[in-house]
Every structure is written in C-alpha cells, then in structure tokens.
Design an enzyme around this catalytic site. Structure first.
Site, PDB file in Angstrom:
ATOM      1  N   CYS A 138       0.834  -1.193   0.000  1.00 31.38           N
ATOM      2  CA  CYS A 138       0.000   0.000   0.000  1.00 31.38           C
ATOM      3  C   CYS A 138       0.875   1.252   0.000  1.00 31.38           C
ATOM      4  O   CYS A 138       1.992   1.259   0.506  1.00 31.38           O
ATOM      5  CB  CYS A 138      -0.911  -0.023   1.233  1.00 31.38           C
ATOM      6  SG  CYS A 138      -2.137   1.305   1.249  1.00 31.38           S
ATOM      7  N   ASP A 191       0.376   3.679   1.824  1.00 34.82           N
ATOM      8  CA  ASP A 191       0.322   4.192   3.185  1.00 34.82           C
ATOM      9  C   ASP A 191       1.733   4.421   3.725  1.00 34.82           C
ATOM     10  O   ASP A 191       2.577   3.525   3.686  1.00 34.82           O
ATOM     11  CB  ASP A 191      -0.430   3.181   4.067  1.00 34.82           C
ATOM     12  CG  ASP A 191      -0.802   3.729   5.418  1.00 34.82           C
ATOM     13  OD1 ASP A 191       0.121   4.176   6.148  1.00 34.82           O
ATOM     14  OD2 ASP A 191      -1.994   3.708   5.769  1.00 34.82           O
ATOM     15  N   ARG A 250       2.842   4.462   6.567  1.00 37.77           N
ATOM     16  CA  ARG A 250       3.201   3.663   7.738  1.00 37.77           C
ATOM     17  C   ARG A 250       3.724   2.281   7.365  1.00 37.77           C
ATOM     18  O   ARG A 250       4.197   1.544   8.227  1.00 37.77           O
ATOM     19  CB  ARG A 250       1.984   3.519   8.653  1.00 37.77           C
ATOM     20  CG  ARG A 250       1.436   4.862   9.134  1.00 37.77           C
ATOM     21  CD  ARG A 250       0.096   4.692   9.803  1.00 37.77           C
ATOM     22  NE  ARG A 250      -0.898   4.221   8.829  1.00 37.77           N
ATOM     23  CZ  ARG A 250      -2.143   3.862   9.157  1.00 37.77           C
ATOM     24  NH1 ARG A 250      -2.531   3.894  10.412  1.00 37.77           N
ATOM     25  NH2 ARG A 250      -2.976   3.456   8.213  1.00 37.77           N
ATOM     26  N   HIS A 299      -2.450  -4.242   5.013  1.00 38.63           N
ATOM     27  CA  HIS A 299      -2.099  -3.823   6.368  1.00 38.63           C
ATOM     28  C   HIS A 299      -3.321  -3.407   7.173  1.00 38.63           C
ATOM     29  O   HIS A 299      -4.367  -3.061   6.610  1.00 38.63           O
ATOM     30  CB  HIS A 299      -1.088  -2.672   6.332  1.00 38.63           C
ATOM     31  CG  HIS A 299      -1.646  -1.410   5.758  1.00 38.63           C
ATOM     32  ND1 HIS A 299      -2.225  -0.429   6.548  1.00 38.63           N
ATOM     33  CD2 HIS A 299      -1.740  -0.983   4.485  1.00 38.63           C
ATOM     34  CE1 HIS A 299      -2.638   0.558   5.759  1.00 38.63           C
ATOM     35  NE2 HIS A 299      -2.353   0.243   4.507  1.00 38.63           N
ATOM     36  N   CYS A 358      -6.140   0.043   6.966  1.00 45.87           N
ATOM     37  CA  CYS A 358      -6.020   0.530   5.582  1.00 45.87           C
ATOM     38  C   CYS A 358      -7.169   1.471   5.246  1.00 45.87           C
ATOM     39  O   CYS A 358      -8.340   1.095   5.335  1.00 45.87           O
ATOM     40  CB  CYS A 358      -6.004  -0.656   4.619  1.00 45.87           C
ATOM     41  SG  CYS A 358      -5.842  -0.173   2.885  1.00 45.87           S
TER      42      CYS A 358
END
Length: 183
Positions: free
Chosen positions: A39, A41, A43, A98, A101
């Site tokens: 992703c 993302d 993080r 994850h 999400c």
C-alpha cells in the site's frame, strides 16, 4: 515538521559512507530477489518491515495495494510487474495489505468518495466487499494475488516454477505479519 533536506544531509553524511561498498556495487547491478507490492500508506515501509537492504526489493506501492487484472494496453503497474518478473527475474512476489487501511475502510464503510472520483474509480477495481475492514484487508490480498496471476509474465513464471506468490497482512500496531493464502 520533518525537514527533508536535513534527512538527505544525514543520509549523505552517515548512511551512504557506511554503505559505500554496497552502493558502488548497486551502481552497476540491479538484481532484486523480491517484488513487493504494498500500500502507498506511509506507515508501511517495505524495506523496514522486511529488514531488506537497498537493491533487494523491487517495490510497487498503490492505494490499497491493488493490482488490476491484466489487460492489453498496459499501465505503469503492469509494466513494473512485467519488468520485475521478465527482466529482473525476481523469484518471489509479495502482496502486502495492512491493518487500518484507509482504502479498505472506505470500502467497508461505504465512504462518500464523490470529491475523489479517481480514488473511487481505483477502489472499484479491488473487487472485494464486506462489512469489516480487517476482513476486507485479507480478502483484498487474496483478490490481488488472483489478479497478479492474470499477468502473462507472472503466469509464465508460475508455470515454470520460477516465482512464488505470497500474501501478507502487516499489523501496524504490533509489527506482526501474517500469511494470507500463499499461492
């Protein structure tokens, strides 16, 4: 606020000199062993969670770690997959979802994405539905593994036993990684 220029200066001052031999080798060699599809993302940092060094992972990051099914005409994701498999010869492909999400939360909770029509269109390609974000994260990883298998370069490599597919879910809060139907 994090200062990117200071980060670059620190890399050049501390990190690069400590890994100078590695970077000298990488200047003329590109042989990652794994294609990691995760992703976007911030993080989820593939090299950090896998303990990988520069040059070991070929990384594709998309919203919701989506891998559209293959279709003629190509796109950047399909081209990157084909290059990793056919030119670089990666032997593993990991699709990693994850916890928490945002893309899967938007689908699970039917968020109004009218103000983000491109995002809404992208998420429609996930091809999964459910009422719980955690469940959708797992279902989505499975669906993306199926989509990945539709790409000709991946299908050829699978038939030749030259590549293995793996589905993972990374729990941001605990650091745990769980396998999802390794193919």
């Amino acid at each position: 606020m994090y200062d990117l220029a200071e980060g670059v200066a620190q890399f050049q001052r501390d990190t690069f000199p400590a890994k100078a031999d590695l970077f000298a080798h990488l200047a003329t060699t590109h042989r990652p062993h794994t294609l990691f599809i995760g992703c976007s993302d911030a993080r989820v940092v593939p090299e950090l969670i896998t303990g990988s060094e520069p040059g070991e992972l070929f990384v594709i990051r998309t919203a919701g770690n989506l891998v559209p099914a293959y279709r003629r005409g190509g796109d950047g994701i399909a081209a990157s997959i084909e290059y990793a498999v056919s030119a670089l010869g990666v032997t593993r492909i990991v699709v990693c979802g994850h916890s928490g999400c945002g893309a899967m939360t938007a689908l699970a909770e039917n968020h109004d994405l009218n103000a983000m029509p491109t995002t809404a269109e992208w998420l429609r390609q996930a091809g999964v539905s459910g009422t719980d974000t955690a469940e959708l994260v797992h279902l989505n990883v499975r669906a993306q593994l199926e989509n990945l298998s539709s790409h000709p370069s991946v299908a050829r490599a699978l038939a030749a036993h030259a590549v293995t597919l793996h589905g993972w879910v990374f729990d941001i809060g605990t650091g745990a990684i769980s396998a999802v139907d390794d193919a």
